[in-house]
Motif scaffolding. Structure first.
Motif, PDB file in Angstrom:
ATOM      1  N   ASP A  89      -3.326  -4.188  -5.603  1.00  0.00           N
ATOM      2  CA  ASP A  89      -2.798  -2.842  -5.368  1.00  0.00           C
ATOM      3  C   ASP A  89      -2.396  -2.193  -6.689  1.00  0.00           C
ATOM      4  O   ASP A  89      -2.759  -1.040  -6.980  1.00  0.00           O
ATOM      5  N   ALA A 145      -5.940   1.034  -2.618  1.00  0.00           N
ATOM      6  CA  ALA A 145      -5.056   0.307  -1.703  1.00  0.00           C
ATOM      7  C   ALA A 145      -5.854  -0.348  -0.584  1.00  0.00           C
ATOM      8  O   ALA A 145      -5.584  -1.487  -0.178  1.00  0.00           O
ATOM      9  N   TYR A 169      -9.533   5.979   3.312  1.00  0.00           N
ATOM     10  CA  TYR A 169      -8.800   4.726   3.500  1.00  0.00           C
ATOM     11  C   TYR A 169      -9.344   3.961   4.711  1.00  0.00           C
ATOM     12  O   TYR A 169      -9.609   2.761   4.643  1.00  0.00           O
ATOM     13  N   GLN A 179      -8.154  11.859   2.457  1.00  0.00           N
ATOM     14  CA  GLN A 179      -7.637  10.570   2.005  1.00  0.00           C
ATOM     15  C   GLN A 179      -7.523   9.582   3.165  1.00  0.00           C
ATOM     16  O   GLN A 179      -7.793   8.384   3.006  1.00  0.00           O
ATOM     17  N   VAL A 208      -1.999   7.314   4.474  1.00  0.00           N
ATOM     18  CA  VAL A 208      -1.958   5.901   4.839  1.00  0.00           C
ATOM     19  C   VAL A 208      -1.225   5.721   6.164  1.00  0.00           C
ATOM     20  O   VAL A 208      -1.632   4.942   7.023  1.00  0.00           O
ATOM     21  N   ALA A 229      -0.626  11.293  -0.002  1.00  0.00           N
ATOM     22  CA  ALA A 229      -1.317  10.003   0.112  1.00  0.00           C
ATOM     23  C   ALA A 229      -0.555   9.056   1.029  1.00  0.00           C
ATOM     24  O   ALA A 229      -1.146   8.315   1.812  1.00  0.00           O
ATOM     25  N   VAL A 234      -5.918   6.087  -2.667  1.00  0.00           N
ATOM     26  CA  VAL A 234      -5.821   5.346  -1.409  1.00  0.00           C
ATOM     27  C   VAL A 234      -6.988   4.370  -1.248  1.00  0.00           C
ATOM     28  O   VAL A 234      -6.872   3.343  -0.583  1.00  0.00           O
ATOM     29  N   VAL A 269       1.244   3.652  -3.210  1.00  0.00           N
ATOM     30  CA  VAL A 269       0.592   4.946  -2.994  1.00  0.00           C
ATOM     31  C   VAL A 269       1.621   6.074  -2.949  1.00  0.00           C
ATOM     32  O   VAL A 269       1.426   7.137  -3.555  1.00  0.00           O
ATOM     33  N   VAL A 322      -4.667   0.913  -8.020  1.00  0.00           N
ATOM     34  CA  VAL A 322      -4.019   2.220  -7.847  1.00  0.00           C
ATOM     35  C   VAL A 322      -3.353   2.696  -9.138  1.00  0.00           C
ATOM     36  O   VAL A 322      -3.532   3.852  -9.568  1.00  0.00           O
ATOM     37  N   ASP A 363       0.832  -1.207   0.000  1.00  0.00           N
ATOM     38  CA  ASP A 363       0.000   0.000   0.000  1.00  0.00           C
ATOM     39  C   ASP A 363       0.866   1.256   0.000  1.00  0.00           C
ATOM     40  O   ASP A 363       0.671   2.172  -0.803  1.00  0.00           O
ATOM     41  N   SER A 364       1.830   1.283   0.917  1.00  0.00           N
ATOM     42  CA  SER A 364       2.637   2.493   1.107  1.00  0.00           C
ATOM     43  C   SER A 364       3.549   2.762  -0.085  1.00  0.00           C
ATOM     44  O   SER A 364       3.692   3.905  -0.528  1.00  0.00           O
TER      45      SER A 364
END
Length: 459
Positions: free
Chosen positions: A184, A198, A139, A135, A56, A52, A195, A44, A188, A40-41
């Motif tokens: 993901d 994700a 999320y 965001q 997260v 973003a 986000v 994003v 994305v 995710d990180s």
């Protein structure tokens, strides 16, 4: 029990080999779970932007706060199941499994409702900046809508691991993790869902892992297999689970709430610092995997041997897990320092983000071994059924001490180094208190050191 049901027996054989072999699948499984959030990180942070990434990261403390309560009960389940398994008590073992499945369903639903309802208040409590708030809210709302998958996965794998089975949950998790990374990228990068993409990727992947685990537990050929028609909340089982799990759950929740307040101190330094903190948390979570895996191994190892009355193995096992955990994390800490800019740069290459990420690594990585040794001692105490003292020491160090430290110093010194150093100081405080208590409790429950093992317990 038949021979098929003792595949995960930790009460016989070489202690070091048993612990390492049991820990390796745990380590790989924990690594894959971290890849959920890392994917995710990374995606994003590189394809959406540093705001973003900060969003997260801002959600981490909130997620941990609500999930921590329910994960604490998971520790109680692990201890109870491991002791029944070690004692070869099949009747109560199956009762514990059926109670756990029904309990998990109820707590997962509660976690979803609380998470969605409390998200706005928690984001405001952390002083989430306006450029990150929307965001982060999006999320979290999606994440909590499907968080029952995360709660179920951790509880069910806790049951299997309590019986020494750390391999089969890993196989399902491997598939789920690969699916998460693929989703993901699809949501994305291709669909440009930001986000939200994700969050959906994580939720769907976790639910698939849970479906696979339930199928495994209901179709296994072993005598303890689950039968959904026999689901029932057994009060005596729940009492034992909550005696161990509830103190851990309450303490974990308070610590997570404390971390939310700590995040507000981080947020005061702006979105660059928030993004750097988000990147650091992902890196630190990876670095802590050997510690987490060996702590879980210690709890299961001690629980089985305590149930079987094999006390001498418990002391030896604790020394081994503490040495392995502290040593591994110390080496990893050195590597984090040497490659701090490269590691932070995986998430975002903005100079401000790199600088803050480097500060967090330099101020905390050299001291991670303190937490590793302490957690090993705490894992042993939990395996013995003593959850209250590890909870009390953690509360004193991570909540009371750290909050006093931050509230007394930071108003006078607006310095990110001082904020970050509050973490290793809390680890040191907690280790000292736990180390002072540990010998007393072992003598009380296991007798004096050097007490002879029962026949057949040799390494």
């Amino acid at each position: 029990m038949s021979s098929a049901t003792i595949r995960g027996d930790l009460t016989r054989g070489p202690i070091t080999g048993k612990i390492i072999l049991y820990s390796i699948p745990l380590l790989l499984g924990n690594l894959l779970q971290q890849l959920y959030t890392m994917a995710d990180s990374i995606i994003v942070g590189n394809w959406v932007g540093k705001e973003a990434l900060a969003a997260v990261g801002a959600t981490s403390s909130i997620v941990n706060t609500l999930v921590a309560f329910f994960m604490g009960t998971g520790v109680g389940v692990t201890v109870v199941v491991s002791q029944y398994y070690g004692a070869r008590d099949l009747v109560n073992l199956r009762r514990a499994i059926h109670s756990t499945i029904l309990l998990t369903l109820a707590t997962g639903i509660i976690c979803t409702l609380l998470g969605i309802a409390l998200t706005p208040a928690m984001l405001r409590l952390m002083d989430t900046p306006a450029d990150v708030y929307d965001q982060a809210y999006e999320y979290l709302t999606i994440y909590f809508a499907g968080i029952i998958g995360l709660v179920f996965y951790n509880m069910l794998t806790g049951v299997l691991r309590a019986m020494g089975d750390s391999r089969r949950p890993l196989y399902f998790l491997i598939f789920s993790c690969i699916l998460n990374i693929g989703l993901d990228a699809l949501f994305v990068i291709v669909f440009h869902w930001g986000v939200a993409g994700a969050a959906w990727a994580t939720v769907l992947s976790q639910l698939i892992a849970v479906a696979a685990l339930l199928w495994l537990m209901c179709t296994t050929g072993e005598e303890w297999k689950a039968d959904l028609r026999q689901l029932h909340l057994h009060p005596d089982i729940l009492k034992k689970v909550f005696n161990v799990g509830l103190p851990i759950a309450l303490n974990s929740t308070l610590i997570s709430l404390s971390n939310v307040v700590v995040t507000s101190f981080i947020n005061a330094f702006g979105s660059d610092c928030m993004a750097g903190w988000s990147a650091f948390l992902r890196i630190q979570n990876l670095a802590s995997l050997p510690m987490q895996s060996l702590t879980m191994a210690a709890t299961t190892f001690v629980g089985q041997n305590y149930g079987a009355g094999r006390y001498d193995r418990i002391r030896k096992g604790n020394r081994i897990t503490a040495a392995l955990s502290g040593g591994c994390v110390a080496v990893i800490g050195v590597l984090m320092i040497l490659f701090r800019y490269q590691l932070t740069g995986l998430f975002n290459r903005d100079p401000g983000v790199l600088e803050y990420g480097s500060i967090f690594i330099l101020s905390q990585a050299p001291f991670l071994w303190l937490e590793a040794v302490r957690d090993s001692l705490a894992g042993t105490l939990r395996g013995l059924g003593d959850a209250k003292m590890p909870v009390l020491t953690a509360f004193c160090a991570y909540v009371i001490f750290r909050q006093l430290y931050l509230h007394l110093l930071t108003p006078h010194f607006h310095n990110i180094w001082l904020v970050s150093l509050g973490f290793p100081l809390a680890w040191f405080t907690c280790l000292i208190m736990t180390a002072l208590y540990y010998p007393y409790k072992c003598r009380q429950l296991l007798g004096p050191p050097g007490k002879k093992q029962e026949a057949g317990c040799a390494d």
